[in-house]
Design a protein around this motif. Structure first.
Motif, PDB file in Angstrom:
ATOM      1  N   GLU A  33      14.896  -0.174 -29.847  1.00 18.21           N
ATOM      2  CA  GLU A  33      16.293  -0.507 -30.016  1.00 18.21           C
ATOM      3  C   GLU A  33      17.183   0.619 -29.500  1.00 18.21           C
ATOM      4  N   ARG A  34      18.422   0.264 -29.179  1.00 21.54           N
ATOM      5  CA  ARG A  34      19.381   1.286 -28.765  1.00 21.54           C
ATOM      6  C   ARG A  34      19.637   2.234 -29.937  1.00 21.54           C
ATOM      7  N   GLU A  35      19.610   3.537 -29.631  1.00 22.76           N
ATOM      8  CA  GLU A  35      19.666   4.577 -30.648  1.00 22.76           C
ATOM      9  C   GLU A  35      20.899   5.451 -30.463  1.00 22.76           C
ATOM     10  N   PHE A  36      21.572   5.773 -31.555  1.00 19.59           N
ATOM     11  CA  PHE A  36      22.693   6.697 -31.527  1.00 19.59           C
ATOM     12  C   PHE A  36      22.217   8.097 -31.142  1.00 19.59           C
ATOM     13  N   VAL A  37      22.988   8.769 -30.288  1.00 16.15           N
ATOM     14  CA  VAL A  37      22.687  10.142 -29.908  1.00 16.15           C
ATOM     15  C   VAL A  37      23.784  11.089 -30.377  1.00 16.15           C
ATOM     16  N   ALA A  38      25.042  10.792 -30.018  1.00 16.32           N
ATOM     17  CA  ALA A  38      26.134  11.706 -30.332  1.00 16.32           C
ATOM     18  C   ALA A  38      27.455  10.947 -30.287  1.00 16.32           C
ATOM     19  N   THR A  39      28.430  11.476 -31.026  1.00 16.83           N
ATOM     20  CA  THR A  39      29.754  10.897 -31.021  1.00 16.83           C
ATOM     21  C   THR A  39      30.780  12.011 -31.108  1.00 16.83           C
ATOM     22  N   ILE A  40      31.969  11.762 -30.561  1.00 23.99           N
ATOM     23  CA  ILE A  40      33.039  12.739 -30.557  1.00 23.99           C
ATOM     24  C   ILE A  40      34.348  12.018 -30.836  1.00 23.99           C
ATOM     25  N   SER A  41      35.183  12.659 -31.652  1.00 24.21           N
ATOM     26  CA  SER A  41      36.461  12.046 -32.006  1.00 24.21           C
ATOM     27  C   SER A  41      37.396  12.013 -30.811  1.00 24.21           C
ATOM     28  N   TRP A  42      38.495  11.285 -30.952  1.00 27.02           N
ATOM     29  CA  TRP A  42      39.365  11.056 -29.801  1.00 27.02           C
ATOM     30  C   TRP A  42      39.970  12.338 -29.259  1.00 27.02           C
ATOM     31  N   ILE A  43      40.188  13.334 -30.106  1.00 28.61           N
ATOM     32  CA  ILE A  43      40.771  14.586 -29.639  1.00 28.61           C
ATOM     33  C   ILE A  43      39.696  15.636 -29.411  1.00 28.61           C
ATOM     34  N   GLY A  44      38.472  15.356 -29.841  1.00 27.60           N
ATOM     35  CA  GLY A  44      37.355  16.249 -29.585  1.00 27.60           C
ATOM     36  C   GLY A  44      37.078  17.279 -30.654  1.00 27.60           C
ATOM     37  N   HIS A  45      37.753  17.196 -31.782  1.00 28.06           N
ATOM     38  CA  HIS A  45      37.568  18.202 -32.828  1.00 28.06           C
ATOM     39  C   HIS A  45      36.361  17.938 -33.716  1.00 28.06           C
ATOM     40  N   THR A  46      35.889  16.714 -33.729  1.00 29.68           N
ATOM     41  CA  THR A  46      34.798  16.344 -34.623  1.00 29.68           C
ATOM     42  C   THR A  46      33.668  15.718 -33.818  1.00 29.68           C
ATOM     43  N   THR A  47      32.449  16.169 -34.100  1.00 26.51           N
ATOM     44  CA  THR A  47      31.277  15.621 -33.429  1.00 26.51           C
ATOM     45  C   THR A  47      30.178  15.362 -34.448  1.00 26.51           C
ATOM     46  N   ASP A  48      29.244  14.532 -34.066  1.00 27.93           N
ATOM     47  CA  ASP A  48      28.069  14.255 -34.889  1.00 27.93           C
ATOM     48  C   ASP A  48      26.917  13.927 -33.965  1.00 27.93           C
ATOM     49  N   TYR A  49      25.702  14.220 -34.439  1.00 21.13           N
ATOM     50  CA  TYR A  49      24.513  14.028 -33.625  1.00 21.13           C
ATOM     51  C   TYR A  49      23.385  13.442 -34.468  1.00 21.13           C
ATOM     52  N   VAL A  50      22.500  12.725 -33.800  1.00 19.09           N
ATOM     53  CA  VAL A  50      21.259  12.343 -34.466  1.00 19.09           C
ATOM     54  C   VAL A  50      20.440  13.609 -34.668  1.00 19.09           C
ATOM     55  N   ASP A  51      19.692  13.658 -35.754  1.00 20.78           N
ATOM     56  CA  ASP A  51      18.977  14.884 -36.108  1.00 20.78           C
ATOM     57  C   ASP A  51      18.055  15.373 -34.990  1.00 20.78           C
ATOM     58  N   SER A  52      17.459  14.463 -34.256  1.00 23.22           N
ATOM     59  CA  SER A  52      16.456  14.847 -33.260  1.00 23.22           C
ATOM     60  C   SER A  52      17.040  15.612 -32.078  1.00 23.22           C
ATOM     61  N   VAL A  53      18.356  15.603 -31.893  1.00 24.92           N
ATOM     62  CA  VAL A  53      18.958  16.308 -30.766  1.00 24.92           C
ATOM     63  C   VAL A  53      19.842  17.469 -31.199  1.00 24.92           C
ATOM     64  N   LYS A  54      20.045  17.653 -32.494  1.00 25.44           N
ATOM     65  CA  LYS A  54      20.903  18.729 -32.975  1.00 25.44           C
ATOM     66  C   LYS A  54      20.381  20.075 -32.504  1.00 25.44           C
ATOM     67  N   GLY A  55      21.287  20.893 -31.997  1.00 23.09           N
ATOM     68  CA  GLY A  55      20.910  22.190 -31.473  1.00 23.09           C
ATOM     69  C   GLY A  55      20.466  22.163 -30.025  1.00 23.09           C
ATOM     70  N   ARG A  56      20.255  20.974 -29.470  1.00 27.08           N
ATOM     71  CA  ARG A  56      19.827  20.856 -28.061  1.00 27.08           C
ATOM     72  C   ARG A  56      20.877  20.155 -27.204  1.00 27.08           C
ATOM     73  N   PHE A  57      21.551  19.186 -27.747  1.00 27.30           N
ATOM     74  CA  PHE A  57      22.543  18.395 -27.007  1.00 27.30           C
ATOM     75  C   PHE A  57      23.942  18.751 -27.487  1.00 27.30           C
ATOM     76  N   THR A  58      24.900  18.688 -26.557  1.00 26.71           N
ATOM     77  CA  THR A  58      26.305  18.921 -26.893  1.00 26.71           C
ATOM     78  C   THR A  58      27.166  17.862 -26.224  1.00 26.71           C
ATOM     79  N   ILE A  59      27.957  17.181 -27.028  1.00 30.28           N
ATOM     80  CA  ILE A  59      28.908  16.208 -26.496  1.00 30.28           C
ATOM     81  C   ILE A  59      30.276  16.883 -26.388  1.00 30.28           C
ATOM     82  N   SER A  60      30.983  16.587 -25.302  1.00 27.83           N
ATOM     83  CA  SER A  60      32.316  17.143 -25.111  1.00 27.83           C
ATOM     84  C   SER A  60      33.140  16.134 -24.311  1.00 27.83           C
ATOM     85  N   ARG A  61      34.427  16.387 -24.254  1.00 29.92           N
ATOM     86  CA  ARG A  61      35.293  15.479 -23.511  1.00 29.92           C
ATOM     87  C   ARG A  61      36.435  16.243 -22.871  1.00 29.92           C
TER      88      ARG A  61
END
Length: 121
Positions: free
Chosen positions: A44-72
């Motif tokens: 199934e399609r899996e969540f990886v990362a999300t970022i708020s509209w202004i970019g101040h808040t992010t969240d990640y699936v546990d398996s990528v924390k510390g390795r992946f960075t979302i930005s905008r």
């Protein structure tokens, strides 16, 4: 309407890095939270990362924390996913999406076509 186009996927060895980009056209991305999801064959399609509209808040699936960075960069109407220390289990088609902040597929109204990421061992 928002059109999203992902790029930056490819083949990389384990431990390597890739940076995915998601460029938007139509409405400005600053109206939306953005997310990255991935889907491996037979899964199934899996969540990886999300970022708020202004970019101040992010969240990640546990398996990528510390390795992946979302930005905008709202001025460029583009969202990025920097992926470091890649593992074979990161292999999937990666999708960006625009909508409401959060990890659920149903939060997002607009989706790109996806870009393939393959990590060899």
């Amino acid at each position: 309407q928002v059109q999203l186009v992902e790029s930056g996927g490819g083949l990389v060895q384990a431990g390597g890095s890739l940076r995915l980009s998601c460029a938007a056209s139509g409405r400005t991305l600053s109206m939306y939270a953005m997310g990255w999801f991935r889907q491996a064959p037979g899964k199934e399609r899996e969540f990886v990362a999300t970022i708020s509209w202004i970019g101040h808040t992010t969240d990640y699936v546990d398996s990528v924390k510390g390795r992946f960075t979302i930005s905008r960069d709202n001025a460029k109407n583009t969202v990025y996913l920097q992926m470091n220390s890649l593992k074979p289990e990161d292999t999937a088609v990666y999708y960006c999406a625009a909508g409401r902040y959060g990890p659920s597929v149903t939060n997002y109204d607009y989706w790109g076509q996806g870009t393939q990421v393959t990590v060899s061992s």
